[in-house]
Design a protein around this motif. Sequence first.
Motif, PDB file in Angstrom:
ATOM      1  N   LYS A 112      11.271  -4.922  -2.675  1.00 33.59           N
ATOM      2  CA  LYS A 112      11.982  -5.502  -1.535  1.00 33.59           C
ATOM      3  C   LYS A 112      11.366  -6.811  -1.048  1.00 33.59           C
ATOM      4  CE  LYS A 112      13.846  -1.211   0.469  1.00 33.59           C
ATOM      5  NZ  LYS A 112      13.791  -0.300   1.651  1.00 33.59           N
ATOM      6  N   HIS A 113       9.999  -6.819  -0.960  1.00 31.24           N
ATOM      7  CA  HIS A 113       9.342  -7.930  -0.268  1.00 31.24           C
ATOM      8  C   HIS A 113       8.375  -8.732  -1.141  1.00 31.24           C
ATOM      9  CE1 HIS A 113      10.953  -6.045   3.342  1.00 31.24           C
ATOM     10  NE2 HIS A 113      10.343  -4.912   3.012  1.00 31.24           N
ATOM     11  N   GLY A 114       8.136  -8.282  -2.365  1.00 30.49           N
ATOM     12  CA  GLY A 114       7.181  -8.981  -3.217  1.00 30.49           C
ATOM     13  C   GLY A 114       5.807  -8.333  -3.166  1.00 30.49           C
ATOM     14  N   VAL A 115       5.011  -8.592  -4.181  1.00 28.80           N
ATOM     15  CA  VAL A 115       3.733  -7.900  -4.337  1.00 28.80           C
ATOM     16  C   VAL A 115       2.728  -8.257  -3.239  1.00 28.80           C
ATOM     17  CG1 VAL A 115       2.642  -9.622  -5.851  1.00 28.80           C
ATOM     18  CG2 VAL A 115       2.014  -7.209  -6.066  1.00 28.80           C
ATOM     19  N   MET A 116       2.807  -9.483  -2.695  1.00 29.17           N
ATOM     20  CA  MET A 116       1.842  -9.883  -1.673  1.00 29.17           C
ATOM     21  C   MET A 116       2.032  -9.123  -0.365  1.00 29.17           C
ATOM     22  SD  MET A 116      -0.011 -11.852  -3.353  1.00 29.17           S
ATOM     23  CE  MET A 116      -1.116 -12.249  -2.003  1.00 29.17           C
ATOM     24  N   HIS A 117       3.193  -8.514  -0.204  1.00 30.91           N
ATOM     25  CA  HIS A 117       3.481  -7.775   1.024  1.00 30.91           C
ATOM     26  C   HIS A 117       2.583  -6.550   1.178  1.00 30.91           C
ATOM     27  CE1 HIS A 117       5.921  -6.334   4.358  1.00 30.91           C
ATOM     28  NE2 HIS A 117       6.003  -5.143   3.769  1.00 30.91           N
ATOM     29  N   ILE A 118       2.092  -6.017   0.060  1.00 27.80           N
ATOM     30  CA  ILE A 118       1.289  -4.780   0.127  1.00 27.80           C
ATOM     31  C   ILE A 118      -0.214  -5.063   0.151  1.00 27.80           C
ATOM     32  CG2 ILE A 118       3.084  -3.516  -1.127  1.00 27.80           C
ATOM     33  CD1 ILE A 118       1.118  -3.565  -3.556  1.00 27.80           C
ATOM     34  N   GLU A 119      -0.600  -6.321   0.094  1.00 28.12           N
ATOM     35  CA  GLU A 119      -2.028  -6.656  -0.061  1.00 28.12           C
ATOM     36  C   GLU A 119      -2.895  -6.029   1.028  1.00 28.12           C
ATOM     37  OE1 GLU A 119      -4.928 -10.498  -0.894  1.00 28.12           O
ATOM     38  OE2 GLU A 119      -2.946 -10.828  -0.006  1.00 28.12           O
ATOM     39  N   GLN A 120      -2.522  -6.150   2.280  1.00 32.05           N
ATOM     40  CA  GLN A 120      -3.332  -5.620   3.373  1.00 32.05           C
ATOM     41  C   GLN A 120      -3.410  -4.102   3.325  1.00 32.05           C
ATOM     42  OE1 GLN A 120      -5.251  -7.430   5.414  1.00 32.05           O
ATOM     43  NE2 GLN A 120      -6.031  -5.464   6.132  1.00 32.05           N
ATOM     44  N   LYS A 121      -2.288  -3.458   2.995  1.00 33.35           N
ATOM     45  CA  LYS A 121      -2.284  -1.994   2.910  1.00 33.35           C
ATOM     46  C   LYS A 121      -3.181  -1.512   1.771  1.00 33.35           C
ATOM     47  CE  LYS A 121       2.336  -1.364   4.888  1.00 33.35           C
ATOM     48  NZ  LYS A 121       3.735  -0.923   4.642  1.00 33.35           N
ATOM     49  N   VAL A 122      -3.174  -2.254   0.671  1.00 29.69           N
ATOM     50  CA  VAL A 122      -4.019  -1.887  -0.471  1.00 29.69           C
ATOM     51  C   VAL A 122      -5.492  -1.956  -0.087  1.00 29.69           C
ATOM     52  CG1 VAL A 122      -4.792  -2.630  -2.760  1.00 29.69           C
ATOM     53  CG2 VAL A 122      -2.351  -2.534  -2.236  1.00 29.69           C
ATOM     54  N   LEU A 123      -5.876  -2.971   0.674  1.00 31.32           N
ATOM     55  CA  LEU A 123      -7.270  -3.132   1.092  1.00 31.32           C
ATOM     56  C   LEU A 123      -7.734  -1.987   1.999  1.00 31.32           C
ATOM     57  CD1 LEU A 123      -7.351  -6.969   1.835  1.00 31.32           C
ATOM     58  CD2 LEU A 123      -8.361  -5.778  -0.127  1.00 31.32           C
ATOM     59  N   GLU A 124      -6.797  -1.321   2.636  1.00 33.83           N
ATOM     60  CA  GLU A 124      -7.136  -0.217   3.544  1.00 33.83           C
ATOM     61  C   GLU A 124      -7.216   1.132   2.827  1.00 33.83           C
ATOM     62  OE1 GLU A 124      -4.083  -0.438   6.466  1.00 33.83           O
ATOM     63  OE2 GLU A 124      -4.798  -2.338   7.327  1.00 33.83           O
ATOM     64  N   GLU A 125      -6.842   1.171   1.558  1.00 32.50           N
ATOM     65  CA  GLU A 125      -6.865   2.429   0.805  1.00 32.50           C
ATOM     66  C   GLU A 125      -8.297   2.924   0.611  1.00 32.50           C
ATOM     67  OE1 GLU A 125      -4.595   4.450  -0.231  1.00 32.50           O
ATOM     68  OE2 GLU A 125      -2.813   3.279   0.279  1.00 32.50           O
ATOM     69  N   LYS A 126      -8.489   4.246   0.702  1.00 38.95           N
ATOM     70  CA  LYS A 126      -9.818   4.837   0.551  1.00 38.95           C
ATOM     71  C   LYS A 126     -10.114   5.282  -0.878  1.00 38.95           C
ATOM     72  CE  LYS A 126     -10.000   6.414   5.354  1.00 38.95           C
ATOM     73  NZ  LYS A 126     -10.125   7.596   6.267  1.00 38.95           N
ATOM     74  N   ASN A 127      -9.058   5.554  -1.639  1.00 37.70           N
ATOM     75  CA  ASN A 127      -9.229   5.950  -3.043  1.00 37.70           C
ATOM     76  C   ASN A 127      -9.576   4.696  -3.854  1.00 37.70           C
ATOM     77  OD1 ASN A 127      -8.719   6.509  -5.815  1.00 37.70           O
ATOM     78  ND2 ASN A 127      -7.370   8.215  -5.251  1.00 37.70           N
ATOM     79  N   ALA A 128     -10.812   4.621  -4.352  1.00 34.82           N
ATOM     80  CA  ALA A 128     -11.292   3.409  -5.017  1.00 34.82           C
ATOM     81  C   ALA A 128     -10.476   3.069  -6.265  1.00 34.82           C
ATOM     82  CB  ALA A 128     -12.768   3.573  -5.393  1.00 34.82           C
ATOM     83  N   PHE A 129     -10.104   4.085  -7.050  1.00 30.67           N
ATOM     84  CA  PHE A 129      -9.333   3.847  -8.268  1.00 30.67           C
ATOM     85  C   PHE A 129      -7.934   3.337  -7.913  1.00 30.67           C
ATOM     86  CE2 PHE A 129      -6.953   4.763 -12.094  1.00 30.67           C
ATOM     87  CZ  PHE A 129      -7.870   4.539 -13.116  1.00 30.67           C
ATOM     88  N   PHE A 130      -7.301   3.955  -6.937  1.00 27.46           N
ATOM     89  CA  PHE A 130      -5.977   3.529  -6.478  1.00 27.46           C
ATOM     90  C   PHE A 130      -6.042   2.095  -5.965  1.00 27.46           C
ATOM     91  CE2 PHE A 130      -2.484   3.012  -3.600  1.00 27.46           C
ATOM     92  CZ  PHE A 130      -1.461   3.807  -4.082  1.00 27.46           C
ATOM     93  N   LYS A 131      -7.062   1.826  -5.164  1.00 30.80           N
ATOM     94  CA  LYS A 131      -7.230   0.498  -4.578  1.00 30.80           C
ATOM     95  C   LYS A 131      -7.404  -0.571  -5.655  1.00 30.80           C
ATOM     96  CE  LYS A 131     -10.131  -1.786  -1.083  1.00 30.80           C
ATOM     97  NZ  LYS A 131     -11.256  -1.569  -0.142  1.00 30.80           N
ATOM     98  N   GLU A 132      -8.244  -0.276  -6.654  1.00 33.32           N
ATOM     99  CA  GLU A 132      -8.480  -1.238  -7.728  1.00 33.32           C
ATOM    100  C   GLU A 132      -7.224  -1.465  -8.563  1.00 33.32           C
ATOM    101  OE1 GLU A 132     -11.460  -1.864 -11.577  1.00 33.32           O
ATOM    102  OE2 GLU A 132     -11.976  -0.427 -10.012  1.00 33.32           O
ATOM    103  N   ALA A 133      -6.489  -0.388  -8.836  1.00 32.26           N
ATOM    104  CA  ALA A 133      -5.279  -0.497  -9.647  1.00 32.26           C
ATOM    105  C   ALA A 133      -4.239  -1.379  -8.959  1.00 32.26           C
ATOM    106  CB  ALA A 133      -4.703   0.889  -9.921  1.00 32.26           C
TER     107      ALA A 133
END
Length: 251
Positions: A91-112
Amino acid sequence: MDKSTVGGLASGWALIALAIMLGGVGFGPYIDVPSVVIVFGGTIAVTAGQFEASDLKRLSPAMKVALNESKIEPLPELVEKITFYATEIKKHGVMHIEQKVLEEKNAFFKEAFQLLVDGTKAETLKPLLETKLEYIDKRHSTMIGMFGNMGGTAGSMGMIGTLVGLVAMLANLSDPASVGPAMAVALLTTMYGALLGTLFAGLIESKLTQKHKKEVDAYEVIILGTSMIAAEESIGNIKMQLNSILVEVEG
């Protein structure tokens, strides 16, 4: 705290203690220093000789993993989260999720997903994550194998102690006073080896194996999900593929 692990350890040792108390002779006869030296000292020495120092340093963290609740999300929740991120990107492009990704606690999920944010292509992203998972699998397998070896070694040291006690007993049959202590070594080393191998090493090994499988399943879902997002697959296709893995794993 993992209640099943702690409860299993505590109740197992408590039942042994209760059986000893009900036997009517107290704990005194079940304590033998030579047996402790043979089984516990021998198990520690053999384990130290079998593994690298870098692996031995991870024994304590591995025990913490076994004794604490898993930090990995249940697969249904993980699938929903990946689907949500895929929808947001569409819907919004990949950059839209950048901040939410940085807040993830699962290190593997965050890196992926950080790789997705960085614009990594599917043909590059998937091998990178699979290589990381391979190293995680090797590290976990070493820890699981270490506790497995400890359990086997404890049983073997118990048998060695039994032979030591029997030899000492047979060599001094003419001295009745020495027969009792020698027999105690023979029997108690077997008991100590069985307890250490079953109610400690074996239990920790089993719990680590279960948690390792759960973690690997989750990481494989993450790899598939991010690879499909990077390949710009449709949301419906992504959800269908992830749910098919979910059915296979939990079925």
